[in-house]
Design a protein around this motif. Structure first.
Motif, short mmCIF file in Angstrom:
data_model
loop_
_atom_site.label_atom_id
_atom_site.label_comp_id
_atom_site.label_asym_id
_atom_site.label_seq_id
_atom_site.Cartn_x
_atom_site.Cartn_y
_atom_site.Cartn_z
N UNK A 112 60.67 2.81 22.66
CA UNK A 112 59.43 2.68 22.84
C UNK A 112 58.83 3.76 23.65
N UNK A 113 59.60 4.12 24.72
CA UNK A 113 58.75 5.19 25.87
C UNK A 113 59.14 6.62 25.10
N UNK A 114 60.44 6.88 24.84
CA UNK A 114 60.60 8.35 24.55
C UNK A 114 60.31 8.81 23.15
N UNK A 115 60.06 7.81 22.13
CA UNK A 115 59.95 8.10 20.88
C UNK A 115 58.65 8.55 20.41
N UNK A 116 58.40 9.86 19.89
CA UNK A 116 57.31 10.50 19.56
C UNK A 116 56.16 9.95 18.77
N UNK A 117 56.97 8.85 17.90
CA UNK A 117 55.73 8.19 17.03
C UNK A 117 56.41 6.63 16.91
N UNK A 118 56.38 5.80 18.13
CA UNK A 118 56.97 4.56 17.99
C UNK A 118 56.22 3.46 17.31
N UNK A 119 56.86 2.63 16.52
CA UNK A 119 55.93 1.59 16.02
C UNK A 119 55.03 0.84 16.73
N UNK A 120 54.03 0.49 16.15
CA UNK A 120 52.95 -0.26 17.09
C UNK A 120 53.71 -1.85 17.10
N UNK A 121 53.90 -2.41 18.36
CA UNK A 121 54.12 -4.02 18.71
C UNK A 121 53.88 -4.15 19.93
N UNK A 122 53.55 -5.31 20.49
CA UNK A 122 53.43 -5.89 21.89
C UNK A 122 54.94 -5.58 22.72
N UNK A 123 55.08 -4.60 23.27
CA UNK A 123 56.57 -4.32 23.72
C UNK A 123 56.76 -5.38 24.68
N UNK A 124 55.78 -5.89 25.72
CA UNK A 124 56.38 -6.80 26.73
C UNK A 124 56.56 -8.13 25.79
N UNK A 125 56.02 -8.66 24.99
CA UNK A 125 56.24 -9.96 24.22
C UNK A 125 57.56 -9.50 23.52
N UNK A 126 57.68 -8.31 22.78
CA UNK A 126 59.01 -7.96 22.19
C UNK A 126 60.23 -8.41 22.88
N UNK A 127 60.07 -7.76 24.26
CA UNK A 127 61.00 -7.84 25.34
C UNK A 127 61.53 -9.37 25.49
N UNK A 128 60.48 -10.02 25.73
CA UNK A 128 60.74 -11.50 26.11
C UNK A 128 61.35 -12.33 24.98
N UNK A 129 60.75 -12.02 23.89
CA UNK A 129 61.35 -12.79 22.69
C UNK A 129 62.98 -12.09 22.40
N UNK A 130 63.01 -10.85 22.58
CA UNK A 130 64.52 -10.39 22.60
C UNK A 130 65.49 -10.77 23.60
N UNK A 131 65.01 -11.10 24.63
CA UNK A 131 66.23 -11.82 25.51
C UNK A 131 66.30 -13.23 25.20
N UNK A 132 65.36 -13.95 24.90
CA UNK A 132 65.43 -15.18 24.12
C UNK A 132 66.51 -15.21 22.91
N UNK A 133 66.33 -14.12 22.20
CA UNK A 133 67.14 -14.03 20.76
C UNK A 133 68.47 -13.76 21.19
N UNK A 134 68.67 -12.84 22.21
CA UNK A 134 70.09 -12.59 22.80
C UNK A 134 70.87 -13.74 23.30
N UNK A 135 70.02 -14.74 23.98
CA UNK A 135 70.77 -15.84 24.51
C UNK A 135 71.13 -16.77 23.25
N UNK A 136 70.44 -16.77 22.32
CA UNK A 136 70.79 -17.53 21.00
C UNK A 136 71.90 -16.80 20.47
N UNK A 137 72.00 -15.71 20.49
CA UNK A 137 73.11 -14.67 19.79
C UNK A 137 74.21 -14.91 20.47
N UNK A 138 74.45 -15.11 21.99
CA UNK A 138 75.65 -15.43 22.65
C UNK A 138 76.17 -16.75 22.52
N UNK A 139 74.90 -17.72 22.54
CA UNK A 139 75.49 -19.17 22.24
C UNK A 139 76.27 -19.47 20.93
N UNK A 140 75.59 -18.73 19.78
CA UNK A 140 75.99 -18.74 18.59
C UNK A 140 77.32 -18.07 18.51
N UNK A 141 77.75 -16.95 19.12
CA UNK A 141 78.76 -16.30 19.05
C UNK A 141 79.99 -17.26 19.95
#
Length: 149
Positions: A112-141
């Motif tokens: 998101x920081x270094x891409x010249x044309x990053x897609x629009x999204x709420x990066x902070x909210x994306x990262x928070x959900x990403x961390x939760x999603x990875x907890x779910x990933x790990x539990x599922x694995x």
């Protein structure tokens, strides 16, 4: 590592990535934001001048990259379980998933920081959900490992 272990690792990676992606998709719909990792990867690819346009957020490339990374994380988790005395529990899987999520968050922030044309999204909210999603990933694995190993 035997053939059975390879199949179980592949299964764990695919199942966990799928469950994580479903979570991200649901959060996307609830929050009316784009948090689906594979679709965001396709948007990054599409917005990169040196790569061919994919013109489709569901193109195979983003999904392929997303699932390959999921399998790589499953390999890492399997090695942690194999080389440690820690039991294969859903809770430990969630913790390992969170650790993988932190690594993933750093990678996404870089995109998101270094891409010249990053897609629009709420990066902070994306990262928070990403961390939760990875907890779910790990539990599922961990659940898949616990059932089949």
């Amino acid at each position: 590592m035997g053939t059975t272990a390879i199949y179980v690792i592949l299964l764990a990676g695919v199942v966990a990535t799928t469950v994580m992606t479903i979570f991200s998709h649901v959060v996307s719909k609830i929050r009316n934001r784009e948090f689906n990792e594979a679709q965001l990867l396709n948007k990054f690819i599409d917005n990169t001048k040196c790569l061919p346009e994919v013109n489709n957020e569901n193109a195979v490339w983003g999904w392929f990259i997303h699932y390959v990374i999921g399998i790589i994380v499953a390999i890492w988790m399997y090695c942690v379980f194999l080389l440690s005395a820690w039991p294969m529990t859903i809770w430990l899987g969630g913790i390992l998933g969170f650790i993988a999520g932190v690594v993933g968050a750093v990678g996404w922030l870089g995109l998101f920081v270094f891409h010249a044309n990053a897609p629009e999204t709420d990066v902070k909210e994306f990262i928070i959900q990403l961390l939760m999603a990875h907890c779910i990933f790990g539990a599922s694995a961990a659940l898949v490992f616990g059932v089949f190993i």
